[in-house]
Design an enzyme around this catalytic site. Structure first.
Site, mmCIF file in Angstrom:
data_model
loop_
_atom_site.group_PDB
_atom_site.id
_atom_site.type_symbol
_atom_site.label_atom_id
_atom_site.label_comp_id
_atom_site.label_asym_id
_atom_site.label_seq_id
_atom_site.Cartn_x
_atom_site.Cartn_y
_atom_site.Cartn_z
ATOM 1 N N GLY A 157 10.054 15.955 33.213
ATOM 2 C CA GLY A 157 10.266 16.934 32.147
ATOM 3 C C GLY A 157 10.436 16.194 30.830
ATOM 4 O O GLY A 157 9.993 15.048 30.679
ATOM 5 N N ILE A 159 13.045 14.774 29.441
ATOM 6 C CA ILE A 159 13.802 13.513 29.491
ATOM 7 C C ILE A 159 12.984 12.434 30.221
ATOM 8 O O ILE A 159 12.929 11.283 29.785
ATOM 9 C CB ILE A 159 15.189 13.713 30.138
ATOM 10 C CG1 ILE A 159 15.997 14.751 29.337
ATOM 11 C CG2 ILE A 159 15.952 12.391 30.227
ATOM 12 C CD1 ILE A 159 17.305 15.183 29.978
ATOM 13 N N ARG A 179 7.468 18.027 40.495
ATOM 14 C CA ARG A 179 7.104 19.206 41.291
ATOM 15 C C ARG A 179 5.631 19.544 41.072
ATOM 16 O O ARG A 179 4.878 19.756 41.993
ATOM 17 C CB ARG A 179 7.965 20.382 40.809
ATOM 18 C CG ARG A 179 8.566 21.211 41.870
ATOM 19 C CD ARG A 179 9.501 22.186 41.277
ATOM 20 N NE ARG A 179 9.558 22.058 39.817
ATOM 21 C CZ ARG A 179 10.208 22.893 39.017
ATOM 22 N NH1 ARG A 179 10.860 23.889 39.527
ATOM 23 N NH2 ARG A 179 10.221 22.720 37.712
ATOM 24 N N ARG A 240 21.612 14.812 38.777
ATOM 25 C CA ARG A 240 22.752 15.428 39.449
ATOM 26 C C ARG A 240 23.042 14.645 40.716
ATOM 27 O O ARG A 240 22.116 14.180 41.406
ATOM 28 C CB ARG A 240 22.459 16.895 39.825
ATOM 29 C CG ARG A 240 22.440 17.866 38.644
ATOM 30 C CD ARG A 240 23.816 18.048 38.012
ATOM 31 N NE ARG A 240 23.833 18.985 36.901
ATOM 32 C CZ ARG A 240 23.702 18.661 35.613
ATOM 33 N NH1 ARG A 240 23.515 17.400 35.269
ATOM 34 N NH2 ARG A 240 23.767 19.587 34.677
ATOM 35 N N GLU A 269 31.742 15.001 41.886
ATOM 36 C CA GLU A 269 32.419 14.592 40.653
ATOM 37 C C GLU A 269 33.406 15.649 40.167
ATOM 38 O O GLU A 269 33.177 16.837 40.381
ATOM 39 C CB GLU A 269 31.398 14.256 39.553
ATOM 40 C CG GLU A 269 30.527 15.411 39.099
ATOM 41 C CD GLU A 269 29.507 14.974 38.039
ATOM 42 O OE1 GLU A 269 28.642 14.135 38.331
ATOM 43 O OE2 GLU A 269 29.598 15.508 36.919
ATOM 44 N N HIS A 287 29.446 10.676 34.002
ATOM 45 C CA HIS A 287 28.572 11.762 33.511
ATOM 46 C C HIS A 287 28.491 11.757 31.974
ATOM 47 O O HIS A 287 28.956 12.688 31.318
ATOM 48 C CB HIS A 287 29.083 13.120 34.029
ATOM 49 C CG HIS A 287 28.006 14.171 34.057
ATOM 50 N ND1 HIS A 287 27.891 15.124 35.034
ATOM 51 C CD2 HIS A 287 26.984 14.422 33.205
ATOM 52 C CE1 HIS A 287 26.855 15.912 34.785
ATOM 53 N NE2 HIS A 287 26.289 15.507 33.671
HETATM 54 C C1 DGY Z 1 23.632 18.616 31.050
HETATM 55 O O1 DGY Z 1 23.455 18.914 29.864
HETATM 56 O O2 DGY Z 1 23.145 19.252 31.982
HETATM 57 C C2 DGY Z 1 24.512 17.447 31.301
HETATM 58 O O3 DGY Z 1 24.367 16.960 32.581
HETATM 59 C C3 DGY Z 1 25.955 17.813 31.019
HETATM 60 O O4 DGY Z 1 26.379 18.757 31.954
#
Ligand code: DGY
Length: 327
Positions: A157, A159, A179, A240, A269, A287
């Site tokens: 995506g 990122i 995907r 995640r 977490e 995180h």
């Molecule tokens: C997001 O923006 O999804 C980060 O992981 C912070 O929760």
């Protein structure tokens, strides 16, 4: 009574963000920043029109059951796996997130983690601080090169593509799994080759996970996937925690079946497995993917813009469940 709609702000935000909200609503503010329990969240949503939450608040049918006035949940996060979208849509509750504003900052963090794992930054720093450094040695803390290596990006995506752009500066060969395969123009822009997951794991020197979590991809990386990786490879996760079987990863790291890992996210977490804490070849961060001052500010402002739009009866800019619009 102000007559304004009531809004829950479930976690502490910056004072300037509160000032943006105040003219539009009557605030119920959890200034203490202690995450609310499920029961507290449900109780505080009973009379609310909207809620500003973060990725730590879980919204499900139970939490929504008594929230008859609620029209929007606005999350300060791009991910929304903490929200039961179907339950919200069923209850006519709009869900919004904060995409785009965090793309580059999160990609920076992904790259930082990858490099820290590859070049053993945390591990060697701990060793130095503990007073073990007596002499320079040719074979001290040998890592895996980043430049010129093969980077496997799982999840292509925004990122993922931002990480691929950074990889070009390091003359990396980029392969990806997603995907759906990218459109040819996007694939060419990313200079990345599409592979199935197993092939990606086999050829990559560094693997980074950047895909959204769902029940379907729970423990996407387990013992059999780790077994495909090269012994000098690293694995980084900025997506995640649930994407990795952490116990299988611990075994692979302990037995040297992969060189190192870097984890910014964890399945339980903020609890982190003791087994992980005990390993030296894993970089662990709490995180922090989007945690630059400018980006956290932009995320909060975007979440507030979504919320204020809903209060004004307008379609919010980052609506996750358009089916609920006009409910
Ligand atoms: C997001 O923006 O999804 C980060 O992981 C912070 O929760």
């Amino acid at each position: 009574m102000s007559g304004k709609p009531k809004v829950l702000v479930a976690r502490a935000i910056f004072p300037e963000h509160l000032a943006l909200l105040e003219p539009h609503c009557e605030l119920d503010y959890n200034a203490g920043d202690e995450p609310l329990t499920k029961a507290e969240l449900a109780a505080r949503l009973v009379d609310k029109r909207a809620a500003l939450i973060t990725g730590s608040e879980r919204i499900d049918a139970g939490v929504l059951a008594q929230a008859g006035e609620l029209s929007a949940i606005c999350s300060i996060s791009v991910g929304y796996n903490h929200i039961d979208i179907a339950a919200c849509t069923g209850a006519g509750v709009l869900v919004t997130n904060t995409p785009e504003v965090l793309t580059e900052t999160t990609a920076d963090m992904g790259f930082a983690l990858l490099m820290a794992a590859a070049r053993r930054i945390s591990e060697s720093e701990r060793w130095l601080r503990e007073g073990h450094w007596k002499r320079w040695a040719l074979d001290q803390f040998l890592g895996t090169d980043v430049h010129g290596s093969t980077l496997g990006i799982v999840g292509m995506g925004r990122i993922g593509r931002a990480i691929a752009r950074r990889a070009r500066g390091f003359a990396m060969n980029v392969v990806y799994h997603n995907r759906a395969r990218l459109a040819p123009e996007l694939e060419a822009q990313s200079a990345a080759q599409y592979l199935d997951l197993d092939s990606l794991l086999r050829v990559s020197d560094h693997v980074i996970l950047v895909l959204p979590y769902s029940v379907e991809n729970h423990h996407l990386i387990g013992a059999s996937q780790l077994a495909l990786m090269k012994p000098y490879a690293t694995l980084s996760n900025i997506a995640r925690g649930g994407l990795i079987d952490e116990r299988a990863l611990c075994a692979a790291l302990r037995e040297g079946r992969i060189a190192a890992a870097a984890l910014d996210v964890f399945e339980g977490e903020p609890q982190v497995l003791e087994e992980l804490l005990a390993l030296r070849n894993v970089v662990l961060t709490p995180h922090l993917g989007s945690a630059s001052r400018a980006t956290r500010d932009a995320m909060a402002r975007l979440a507030i813009a979504n919320l204020v739009a809903v209060l004004a009866g307008d379609k919010p800019p980052c609506l996750v469940n358009p089916q609920a619009w006009g409910h």
